[in-house]
Structures are given as C-alpha cells and as structure tokens.
Design an enzyme around this catalytic site. Structure first.
Site: not given
Ligand code: ATR
Length: 295
Positions: A145, A78
């Site tokens: 994110g 996104k």
């Molecule tokens: P999107 O655009 O769909 O939000 P993204 O930009 O990759 O996807 O963001 C993913 C979000 O999920 C982030 O807030 C990420 O946390 P980090 O900023 O610390 O990376 C969070 N996230 C992904 N995997 C996770 C997990 N296993 N536990 C907790 N948070 C997670």
C-alpha cells in the site's frame, strides 16, 4: 520531557496542523508535534482529523477553510493525498512523486504541496538510531500500500543485495515490484504463500512490516526460516506494546525487534522541518515516548 496531549492555549493566529487518518484516535502525532513546537518555540496547534474512507479530499477542504496550514496523512489516505497533489494546480516533491504516496501536505496559498517523509524517517531510524546497514543485505518488505510505496525508493537507493515485496494480494506486490525495479536491482514481488519458495534463495537480514495488519491486531504469516542470523524485524506500524508481527518474528528467531516509534518521530521531524523551516531534536522526545510506553 513530553508535552501534554491537549493543545496548548492559543489564539486564533496560531497556525493549525493536523494528521488525517482512519482510524486516528490513538495517533501519537499531536503529542510529538506539540513537543517539537515547545522545544523550538513555535506557536502551532496540531489536531487529529478522522476522515471517512471515501472522504479524504472533502476533509482536507474543510480543514483548509478553517485555516489549516499543513497536515500529516496516514492509513489509508497516502495515495489519495498523492492524487490530490498530482493535480495540475498543486505540486509534489521529487521523493513523493517517486513513491506515489504523500504523508505530508503543506498549503501554499490556494495550492497544496505534497511530500513524503516516511522514507527519510525510516532511514534515519534504521541507520541513525539502530545502526543498521542496508547495503548488501537481503531486505523483505511486507505490504504493497501507500506505506510500502513511500519507503521503496530510499530503500532501493541504499543498494541492498535483494529487495523483495510480499503482500496479501499477490498481484499488488508484483505490480509494485515491476514499477520499482531497475536494471541494477530487479525487485521480486509475491504473495505471502510464495515466501517459502523465495526463501530457497536465502533468508532475510531485514524484514519490514508495512502492512496495516497490526491495526487489526494481526500479522502477515511468517514462515520458519524467514530470518537470517542477526536479522532485524521492524514494524513500521507503531502500536503500544509489542505488535503481533514482532511477537511472531521473535518466535521464529529474529534477533533484533524494533517497533516503528523511531520512524514515527523521525518522519514527523522531517514534516516539521518542511512546515516551519526548523529541524527539531528527536532524541529526547523519542526517549520520553519510550518511557511512557514502558509505563
Ligand atoms: P497504507 O497506505 O498505509 O499502506 P493501504 O494502502 O490501505 O494503507 O495498504 C494497506 C496494506 O496492508 C496493504 O498491503 C494490505 O494488503 P492488501 O493489498 O492485500 O489489501 C495490507 N493489509 C491490510 N490488512 C492486512 C491484514 N489483516 N493482513 C495482511 N495484510 C494486510
């Protein structure tokens, strides 16, 4: 009545749409848009496109060369889609510009227009389908994110009593909170470990999971006391069956649990409106998908 997942028989003039993501194989978007097209009499084809994590723009170019008219964009692209549309030759809607994330692309000749229908879809589901009220409530958003960015402006516009962002990476939550704070509504940003401290100011009425944790079949840690009586736990990342987040929320006392299926259908309807100039009815499609989910 839900249309089959396979694309209907089409000729080469049928307009082509897709959803880009990684992973993407289990996306319900082709089923939803195919059902919208059938219900509104629109001739279109809608596919999934798996793009490499570093290869979104190239995948979009290939799609355009194949005649693609528009697309939805999901995890993790996104913000890539936003950057593509922020280039001077392209354009962004006000709500996409405000959120810094794009979930809907619309091709206009050589240009691409980026919109974000996630916030509108979430509000339609929360307020229309679930009769939830945001004004004056304590709201917690998990994740920082693109999915979180997309819903912050509309959530803020509903005047919650407090809007807090918690994320695995605390600095990202703090940066997002600073970016979206207004004098009327200063946002708080923190890491998950700081949530128990934030709870000293009160439990939350609405907790929205905008992390991608469900994709890894896990959940952000939820401290006891997180939910106020009558609280709603809402997982924006729809998955078949109860997600780990909703299970954990139920265990610590969330009164109402909602998966993101309603948001998925409502944001899709907004995208469809942008592409085709016609708003499809969502209720029957949502009920059809729920019946499949239960089956
Ligand atoms: P999107 O655009 O769909 O939000 P993204 O930009 O990759 O996807 O963001 C993913 C979000 O999920 C982030 O807030 C990420 O946390 P980090 O900023 O610390 O990376 C969070 N996230 C992904 N995997 C996770 C997990 N296993 N536990 C907790 N948070 C997670």
């Amino acid at each position: 009545m839900i249309a089959p997942t396979t694309a209907p028989k089409t000729d080469s003039k049928t307009d082509l749409y897709a959803v880009f993501g990684n992973p993407i194989a289990h996306s319900l978007s082709p089923r939803i848009h195919t059902a919208f097209a059938a219900a509104t009499g629109q001739a279109l084809r809608y596919e999934t496109r798996l793009a490499p994590r570093e290869g979104f723009v190239e995948a979009w170019r290939v799609f355009v060369a194949q005649g693609g008219r528009g697309a939805n964009v999901t995890v993790p692209f996104k913000e890539d889609a936003f950057r593509l549309c922020a280039r001077p030759e392209n354009a962004l809607s006000e709500r996409a510009r405000l959120s810094g994330a794009v979930n809907t692309l619309c091709r206009e000749g050589e240009r691409v227009f980026g919109d974000n229908t996630d916030g509108a879809g979430l509000l339609r589901d929360l307020e229309g389908n679930l009769a939830a009220r945001l004004a004056g409530r304590r709201v917690l958003l998990l994740g920082a994110g693109g999915a979180a960015r997309g819903v912050l402006p509309p959530l803020r516009a509903r005047h919650p009593a407090c809007l807090c962002i918690a994320n695995r990476t605390a600095e990202k939550a703090r940066a997002l909170a600073a970016e979206f704070s207004t004098p009327e509504l200063p946002l708080a940003g923190c890491g998950f470990a700081e949530l128990p401290t934030i709870l000293n100011e009160g439990a939350f009425d609405i907790v929205l999971n905008a992390t991608a944790a469900s994709l890894a079949n896990t959940t952000p840690p939820l401290p006891p006391g997180l939910f106020a009586p009558e609280a709603l736990a809402y997982d924006m990342m729809y998955g078949k069956g109860q997600t780990p987040f909703l299970k954990a929320a139920a265990e610590i006392g969330a009164k109402t649990l909602s998966d993101g299926l309603g948001m998925l259908v409502e944001q899709a309807a907004e995208s469809f409106l942008l592409w085709r100039g016609i708003r499809p009815e969502t209720r029957a499609i949502l009920e059809g998908l729920r019946a499949l989910d239960a089956g």
